[in-house]
Each structure stands twice: as C-alpha cells, then as structure tokens.
Design a protein around this motif. Sequence first.
Motif, PDB file in Angstrom:
ATOM      1  N   SER A  59       0.856  -1.195   0.000  1.00 36.05           N
ATOM      2  CA  SER A  59       0.000   0.000   0.000  1.00 36.05           C
ATOM      3  C   SER A  59       0.886   1.237   0.000  1.00 36.05           C
ATOM      4  O   SER A  59       2.086   1.149   0.287  1.00 36.05           O
ATOM      5  N   TRP A  60       0.269   2.406  -0.265  1.00 37.34           N
ATOM      6  CA  TRP A  60       0.976   3.683  -0.068  1.00 37.34           C
ATOM      7  C   TRP A  60       1.399   3.780   1.383  1.00 37.34           C
ATOM      8  O   TRP A  60       2.505   4.202   1.700  1.00 37.34           O
ATOM      9  N   THR A  61       0.470   3.395   2.278  1.00 42.86           N
ATOM     10  CA  THR A  61       0.707   3.549   3.715  1.00 42.86           C
ATOM     11  C   THR A  61       1.964   2.813   4.146  1.00 42.86           C
ATOM     12  O   THR A  61       2.837   3.380   4.810  1.00 42.86           O
ATOM     13  N   THR A  85      -6.191  16.340   3.555  1.00 44.52           N
ATOM     14  CA  THR A  85      -5.684  15.092   3.000  1.00 44.52           C
ATOM     15  C   THR A  85      -6.416  13.941   3.664  1.00 44.52           C
ATOM     16  O   THR A  85      -7.244  14.135   4.551  1.00 44.52           O
ATOM     17  N   TYR A  86      -6.089  12.730   3.213  1.00 45.81           N
ATOM     18  CA  TYR A  86      -6.664  11.533   3.819  1.00 45.81           C
ATOM     19  C   TYR A  86      -5.900  11.196   5.106  1.00 45.81           C
ATOM     20  O   TYR A  86      -4.717  11.550   5.253  1.00 45.81           O
ATOM     21  N   ALA A  88      -4.386   8.726   6.188  1.00 51.47           N
ATOM     22  CA  ALA A  88      -3.135   7.961   6.091  1.00 51.47           C
ATOM     23  C   ALA A  88      -1.902   8.855   6.163  1.00 51.47           C
ATOM     24  O   ALA A  88      -0.881   8.471   6.741  1.00 51.47           O
ATOM     25  N   THR A  89      -2.002  10.052   5.572  1.00 53.76           N
ATOM     26  CA  THR A  89      -0.842  10.950   5.497  1.00 53.76           C
ATOM     27  C   THR A  89      -0.327  11.262   6.902  1.00 53.76           C
ATOM     28  O   THR A  89       0.880  11.286   7.149  1.00 53.76           O
ATOM     29  N   VAL A 131       0.814  16.889  -0.575  1.00 51.57           N
ATOM     30  CA  VAL A 131      -0.075  15.905  -1.233  1.00 51.57           C
ATOM     31  C   VAL A 131      -0.515  16.460  -2.587  1.00 51.57           C
ATOM     32  O   VAL A 131      -0.982  17.598  -2.677  1.00 51.57           O
ATOM     33  N   ASP A 174       3.435  12.789  -1.150  1.00 48.19           N
ATOM     34  CA  ASP A 174       2.242  11.942  -1.125  1.00 48.19           C
ATOM     35  C   ASP A 174       1.587  12.091  -2.496  1.00 48.19           C
ATOM     36  O   ASP A 174       0.784  12.998  -2.733  1.00 48.19           O
ATOM     37  N   ALA A 176      -0.267   9.748  -3.819  1.00 55.56           N
ATOM     38  CA  ALA A 176      -1.251   8.652  -3.846  1.00 55.56           C
ATOM     39  C   ALA A 176      -2.222   8.819  -5.018  1.00 55.56           C
ATOM     40  O   ALA A 176      -2.697   7.834  -5.583  1.00 55.56           O
ATOM     41  N   HIS A 177      -2.503  10.083  -5.388  1.00 55.38           N
ATOM     42  CA  HIS A 177      -3.489  10.350  -6.448  1.00 55.38           C
ATOM     43  C   HIS A 177      -2.852  10.621  -7.813  1.00 55.38           C
ATOM     44  O   HIS A 177      -3.587  10.747  -8.787  1.00 55.38           O
ATOM     45  N   SER A 198      -0.281   5.337  -4.707  1.00 64.02           N
ATOM     46  CA  SER A 198      -1.222   4.322  -4.207  1.00 64.02           C
ATOM     47  C   SER A 198      -1.878   3.612  -5.382  1.00 64.02           C
ATOM     48  O   SER A 198      -2.286   4.251  -6.354  1.00 64.02           O
ATOM     49  N   HIS A 200      -4.523   1.587  -4.596  1.00 65.58           N
ATOM     50  CA  HIS A 200      -5.741   1.149  -3.894  1.00 65.58           C
ATOM     51  C   HIS A 200      -6.905   1.006  -4.893  1.00 65.58           C
ATOM     52  O   HIS A 200      -6.867   1.571  -5.987  1.00 65.58           O
ATOM     53  N   LYS A 203      -8.140   3.929  -6.987  1.00 74.44           N
ATOM     54  CA  LYS A 203      -7.173   4.789  -7.665  1.00 74.44           C
ATOM     55  C   LYS A 203      -7.219   4.554  -9.185  1.00 74.44           C
ATOM     56  O   LYS A 203      -7.747   3.548  -9.659  1.00 74.44           O
ATOM     57  N   GLY A 210      -2.291  -1.696  -2.937  1.00 75.02           N
ATOM     58  CA  GLY A 210      -0.889  -1.672  -3.370  1.00 75.02           C
ATOM     59  C   GLY A 210      -0.353  -0.262  -3.383  1.00 75.02           C
ATOM     60  O   GLY A 210      -1.108   0.711  -3.264  1.00 75.02           O
ATOM     61  N   PHE A 350     -11.373  16.039   1.245  1.00 75.95           N
ATOM     62  CA  PHE A 350     -11.626  15.009   2.243  1.00 75.95           C
ATOM     63  C   PHE A 350     -12.326  15.656   3.413  1.00 75.95           C
ATOM     64  O   PHE A 350     -12.458  16.879   3.444  1.00 75.95           O
TER      65      PHE A 350
HETATM   66  C1  LIG Z   1      -3.949  11.389  -0.196  1.00 72.56           C
HETATM   67  C2  LIG Z   1      -3.818   9.936   0.200  1.00 72.56           C
HETATM   68  N1  LIG Z   1      -2.681   9.527   0.779  1.00 72.56           N
HETATM   69  C3  LIG Z   1      -2.513   8.235   1.133  1.00 72.56           C
HETATM   70  C4  LIG Z   1      -3.480   7.287   0.902  1.00 72.56           C
HETATM   71  C5  LIG Z   1      -3.265   5.873   1.357  1.00 72.56           C
HETATM   72  O1  LIG Z   1      -3.132   4.981   0.292  1.00 72.56           O
HETATM   73  P1  LIG Z   1      -3.209   3.406   0.529  1.00 72.56           P
HETATM   74  O2  LIG Z   1      -4.649   3.047   0.735  1.00 72.56           O
HETATM   75  O3  LIG Z   1      -2.619   2.796  -0.700  1.00 72.56           O
HETATM   76  O4  LIG Z   1      -2.390   3.104   1.740  1.00 72.56           O
HETATM   77  C6  LIG Z   1      -4.668   7.662   0.285  1.00 72.56           C
HETATM   78  C7  LIG Z   1      -5.722   6.663   0.022  1.00 72.56           C
HETATM   79  O5  LIG Z   1      -6.821   6.922  -0.361  1.00 72.56           O
HETATM   80  C8  LIG Z   1      -4.847   9.023  -0.069  1.00 72.56           C
HETATM   81  O6  LIG Z   1      -5.993   9.442  -0.634  1.00 72.56           O
END
Ligand SMILES: Cc1ncc(COP(=O)(O)O)c(C=O)c1O
Length: 408
Positions: A59-61, A85-86, A88-89, A131, A174, A176-177, A198, A200, A203, A210, A350
Amino acid sequence: MSHSREPIGFAPPPIDEDTIMAVERVLRSGWITSGPELVAFESEVSDFLGVKWTCCLSSWTSACELTLRWFGIGPGDEVLIPAMTYAATANIVLHCGAKPVMVDVALDDRVASLEALQSAFSSRTKVVMPVDLGGWPVDYQGIADWLSSSEVRSVFQPTSQNQRELGRPLFLSDAAHSFGAIYRGEAVGNHADVTGFSFHAVKNLTTAEGGALAFNLPSQFKLADLQQWFKAMSLHGQTRNAHEKTVSGRWQYDVEEAGFKCNMTDIQAAIGRVQLAKYPAQLKRRRAVAERYDAGFQGQDWYASPPLHNSERTSSFHLFQMRIIGFKSEQRDAVMHALKERGIATNVHFIPLPLLSLHKDRGERLDRYPTTERLFNETLSLPIHLQLSDEDVDWIIAEVILAIESHL
Ligand SMILES: Cc1ncc(COP(=O)(O)O)c(C=O)c1O
C-alpha cells in the motif's frame, strides 16, 4: 429512484477480462506471492515513470511509513503535511512517534503552497510531505529548491545516519493520487526525493491494494543499497525473498533488522501489469471526461474549476473536485443526497484532518486552516472513471446544475 438509468458509481475499479485472465494465469502458475510478476511490474512502472527503479509494496501507507523509518523519523521530529488530506498521510507520522504539523492549502489549486510549508518549518522539521490532491502536482521545483537552500540546511538538525547524509529535510511526496501526472515535462516521481503512489481499489491504476515508491535521492544514496534495504524491510528484514531462495544454493538468508511485512504479491502485480499497459489511453479518457465536466459548468456564476492542466503541470485526473462558490457543507450534503436519489454517486475529498476525533484530541482546530475549511464546504467530487460515456457526463452535468440551483 424516479429515473430509468443504471446508477452511476463513483469509482468502479477498471477490472476487465484481460485482468481476470492475468490473475487466473498467476493462480495457476504455482507462484502467487512476490516473484517474477512483481519483478516485471516494478520494471514496467519504472519505464512508465522514466525512473531507474520503483519499489512496489502492499500500500501507499506501508511504502511511505517504511520511508519515514528509513530516514530515522521518531519522537521529537516533525513532518509537514496539508490539513486537507486523507487520514493515512498523518497516521504514518504518528506510527513513528513523530508529530504531523499541518499547513493550510491554497484556494486555487487546493495543495500546500511553498509559502505555507515555509511558514511551518522549524529545526524539528525532518520531512516535508505535501499531497498532490486529486492528481494535481505540487510546486515540486520550488519545494526542492527551498529544501536544498543553505538557509534550510543550516537549521536542519540530523539525528540518524541517512539524515546526516542528506543534510536537509527529506522531500517525500504523497502522490497517492498522481500516478501519471506530469510536472515540467516529466512524470511525477522524478522530482521529490521519494514519491509514494497508491494502487488502492479506487485509484486510477489499481492492484486492489498496493503502492509504489520512486526514488530521486542525491547520488550518495546508492540504488543498490536502497533496493536491498526496502526489499528486506518489507519482508521482516529477510535478505532474500521466498522466490529468490528457490534458486539452488541460495536458500540461506539473514535478518539484520526487525522489518515489516508489506510486500506486494504476484497476484496484485499481475493486475497492475494489465492496467499499466492500458493506462496511457485511460489517462486520455479521464482527461476528456474532466474537460467535458469543466466545459459543461462554465458560465455558472457559482462554479470554480478544479486545476486540470497548465503550462507546467498536468493532472492525473484522479478526482474531479468542483467548487461551488459560497456553499456551506449542509448545502453540499443536500446536493449529494439529491444526486444519489437520481442515481449519481458523489464524494468529498476530504473531511479535513482537524475535524477527525484523532486530531481534535491532539488539539487541532479547523479554524486554523481557513482555506481548508472553505474547500471542505465548497467542494464536491463527481464520478470520473472509464465506464462513463459522453452522454453520461452530459446527464450528470445537467443533474448537478439542477441540484445545485435548487439548494442555492
Ligand atoms: C492522499 C492519500 N494519501 C494516502 C493514501 C493511502 O493509500 P493506501 O490506501 O494505498 O495506503 C490515500 C488513500 O486513499 C490518499 O488518498
């Protein structure tokens, strides 16, 4: 529902027959975890981005948390992130025992500006992690130049070997997008020290779950060392993965550090490979959908365009975040409800971090980030995916205009 159309989903995954056949092929191959498909996927992603190597993980995470740990981030350290942001960041920073320091975003392009990052910078700042919201690249050159300046270097207080080697805060993007987005003629992935993507399920390009890291560190960081460290640390610190151990005479391994377990499987990699081959055409279609929406709303005095393309940057068109000028979140929610009733799924990107209990309990308040608060009230993400026909897009535009005008 009073309409006769099929409901329109927000971001259905682009799984086609080729993808299903690729997964079947791997399932029948006798090797389903990290192996030859992953090696091939990493090389194809690298070619697509134009970088020497990418490390694909679960994953990104996990990928970006591993990066923070590689840089030795821990208690007392600060990581700059946007408030918009989401979760996870911020979570990966907290996992390391460090402090996420939030900055506001800009109204026009919704990402953290260089000035906002500069004003939150301190001697405790170890990582700057903006991000690329919705797929729109941040000011990569401006941020990289600032982080390399003697002014920043002289304030930086390294506490780990990699921090000493770099001599300044790490630029971890970041992204991810923004897989497939362009900044100054090159794919995002070529500008920050480390870029995290990401894959996910929602995405643009998915492996179900992933993520990937692209490296652009100064030359004192040898690619072979990065490969060795990131691969080993994604597998409990084991110096050889299960597939490499199948080679005769190479079954032995060592563990030097307590690693994590976040490798990508061959099943995921196979899904990604099929999509990557189709991705350039898919990006074009995403762009066409985004531009059709944008053209359809032009002329409405309540409408503000999302950033899509300019002379320096091109979005990956991951989200179409329209802004409804002057809206309150209750009006936006009422529009979302009305659209859902018509069979159109929408979303909001978000809920700002300071509104989440986790961060409220850490003492955060949304009114410290006025533009983030305004964007939360005013933005609405419309469906953008490959199943939409031009006619669907035109219908959505008409329904959105109707819904907004009855809630002004
Ligand atoms: C801005 C942002 N960063 C990080 C993530 C985390 O990605 P992942 O679900 O692959 O861990 C997301 C997931 O939606 C996200 O939108």
